[in-house]
Design an enzyme around this catalytic site. Structure first.
Site, PDB file in Angstrom:
ATOM      1  N   HIS A   1     -18.640   1.229  99.956  1.00 41.28           N
ATOM      2  CA  HIS A   1     -17.966   1.348 101.247  1.00 41.28           C
ATOM      3  C   HIS A   1     -18.462   2.549 102.032  1.00 41.28           C
ATOM      4  O   HIS A   1     -18.865   3.546 101.454  1.00 41.28           O
ATOM      5  CB  HIS A   1     -16.456   1.529 101.066  1.00 41.28           C
TER       6      HIS A   1
ATOM      7  N   TYR B   1      -8.936  10.645  96.665  1.00 42.60           N
ATOM      8  CA  TYR B   1      -9.821  10.837  97.807  1.00 42.60           C
ATOM      9  C   TYR B   1      -9.111  11.731  98.814  1.00 42.60           C
ATOM     10  O   TYR B   1      -7.967  11.486  99.142  1.00 42.60           O
ATOM     11  CB  TYR B   1     -10.085   9.519  98.540  1.00 42.60           C
TER      12      TYR B   1
END
Length: 182
Positions: free
Chosen positions: A60, A129
């Site tokens: 991604h 993240y």
């Protein structure tokens, strides 16, 4: 905390020094002063994923201005992979992998313009993240995890992939899109 430069331009690996004793351990997973010294900026959002053994998430990225992120594995271990998708970069197209786990607590700084993905190497793996921009799904870009041009060497048999990741385009398609972008 030790900071290592990776083979892809702008990628950094922050490696803390865990303090261990009979109770367990303590470690600092991020230090703003050290981050700022290495030009790692402000982050707006924290997210976490949990994956089971063999699961692949990725590859991604974000179009537009891109997205910087700090990535670490809080539980278990993952094989983390980056691909430089910045056409003007001296390391454009380079692939690099890292072991992120709950033993070393290393945190990977991923600058804007890279593709990112990982495979869970343990029964459960929690990946955290820290992202510098709000997520805008309209800017999402992706390349299939098993794209033949990238030929990423995943270390385990693949046990699960999302429908989105299985339906992602190829590296060649992304290159065509990037060539058309201003």
């Amino acid at each position: 905390m030790r900071v290592e430069e990776a083979g892809i331009e702008g990628v950094l690996l922050f490696v803390p020094t865990p303090h261990r004793d009979d109770r367990g351990l303590f470690t600092r997973t991020f230090d703003l002063a050290i981050g700022e010294k290495h030009c790692v900026g402000d982050f707006l959002q924290d997210s976490q994923s949990r994956s089971r053994l063999g699961t692949i998430r990725g590859m991604h990225g974000r179009g537009g201005r891109g997205e910087a992120k700090l990535v670490r594995c809080a539980r278990g271990a993952v094989h983390d992979v980056l691909v430089d998708a910045r056409p003007g970069s001296s390391t454009f197209g380079r692939i690099e992998s890292f072991l992120l786990d709950d033993e070393t607590f290393a945190t990977l700084y991923v600058p804007p313009g890279l593709l990112h993905g990982f495979q869970a190497l343990t029964d459960l793996a929690d990946v955290c993240y820290r992202i510098d921009r709000e997520h805008d799904p309209a800017e999402d870009i992706a390349v299939r995890y098993d794209d033949t041009d990238l030929a990423i060497a995943w270390p385990r048999p693949v046990t699960a992939v999302s429908a989105r990741d299985a339906g992602a385009g190829s590296w060649a398609q992304l290159l065509t899109t990037l060539e058309r972008s201003p």
